[in-house]
Design a protein around this motif. Structure first.
Motif, PDB file in Angstrom:
ATOM      1  N   LEU A  52       0.828  -1.200   0.000  1.00 23.25           N
ATOM      2  CA  LEU A  52       0.000   0.000   0.000  1.00 23.25           C
ATOM      3  C   LEU A  52       0.862   1.251   0.000  1.00 23.25           C
ATOM      4  O   LEU A  52       2.046   1.192   0.330  1.00 23.25           O
ATOM      5  N   GLN A  53       0.244   2.361  -0.343  1.00 21.31           N
ATOM      6  CA  GLN A  53       0.946   3.637  -0.338  1.00 21.31           C
ATOM      7  C   GLN A  53      -0.065   4.734  -0.041  1.00 21.31           C
ATOM      8  O   GLN A  53      -1.192   4.705  -0.520  1.00 21.31           O
ATOM      9  N   CYS A  54       0.362   5.704   0.763  1.00 19.92           N
ATOM     10  CA  CYS A  54      -0.505   6.844   1.060  1.00 19.92           C
ATOM     11  C   CYS A  54      -0.271   7.942   0.021  1.00 19.92           C
ATOM     12  O   CYS A  54       0.612   7.842  -0.832  1.00 19.92           O
ATOM     13  N   CYS A  79      -2.210   5.489   6.964  1.00 19.11           N
ATOM     14  CA  CYS A  79      -0.759   5.305   6.857  1.00 19.11           C
ATOM     15  C   CYS A  79      -0.173   5.255   8.268  1.00 19.11           C
ATOM     16  O   CYS A  79      -0.429   6.150   9.073  1.00 19.11           O
ATOM     17  N   ILE A 107      -5.296   6.115   0.838  1.00 21.59           N
ATOM     18  CA  ILE A 107      -4.466   4.931   0.624  1.00 21.59           C
ATOM     19  C   ILE A 107      -4.860   4.260  -0.687  1.00 21.59           C
ATOM     20  O   ILE A 107      -6.034   4.180  -1.020  1.00 21.59           O
TER      21      ILE A 107
END
Length: 163
Positions: free
Chosen positions: A20-22, A49, A57
């Protein structure tokens, strides 16, 4: 919620691991029981996050990886144990250290933050480091008055869960 988790297995539970990435490009992993579990956490705002608290996200492209639980046999179990799901980046570790330092060196005044910050700023009570909660409106009012505040997410370390 996909925050810092202890690496390991949950007996009898199928776990989907997502990269995942914010919005601020902090990368982390999350464990979910299904795609629906991931979607419901996104929709409810429960997925944040672990580094900055951002709730915007999205999934990153990645090779799928499934942790199938402790009833797994053979090589897959050894690979899963050798490569724990939680990999703390240097930046996240530094943020956690900062949170611990902040928790150890400030007083938690909770929802009275705006009131106590003003009293300190205007010399009504002795200066000391404080942390707590304030609404957006209270924070904006403090900033407009010249009260030095630093809005930041309440991570587990700052809340006092110093694990």
């Amino acid at each position: 919620m996909a925050t810092k988790l202890d690496a390991g297995f949950v007996t009898g539970l199928f776990v989907k691991v997502l990269d995942l990435q914010c919005h601020f490009e902090h990368r982390f992993e999350g464990w979910f029981s299904s795609e629906d579990d991931f979607a419901s956490q996104i929709d409810s705002g429960a997925l944040i996050c672990p580094l900055c608290g951002d709730a915007r996200i999205h999934k990153r492209l990645s090779a799928p990886r499934l942790n199938l639980g402790s009833n797994q046999t053979g090589g897959d179990l050894a690979i899963s144990q050798a490569n724990p799901v939680v990999r703390t980046s240097a930046m996240q570790a530094a943020w956690e250290d900062f949170g611990r330092h902040l928790a150890a060196n400030t007083d938690d005044v909770g929802s009275q933050f705006a009131e106590v910050a003003r009293k300190i700023h205007y010399g009504e009570i002795p200066k000391r480091g404080i942390r707590g909660k304030a609404t957006v409106a209270e924070t904006q009012a403090l900033i407009e008055e010249g009260v030095p505040v630093l809005p930041m997410p309440q991570t587990n370390e700052i809340k006092g869960s110093l694990h």
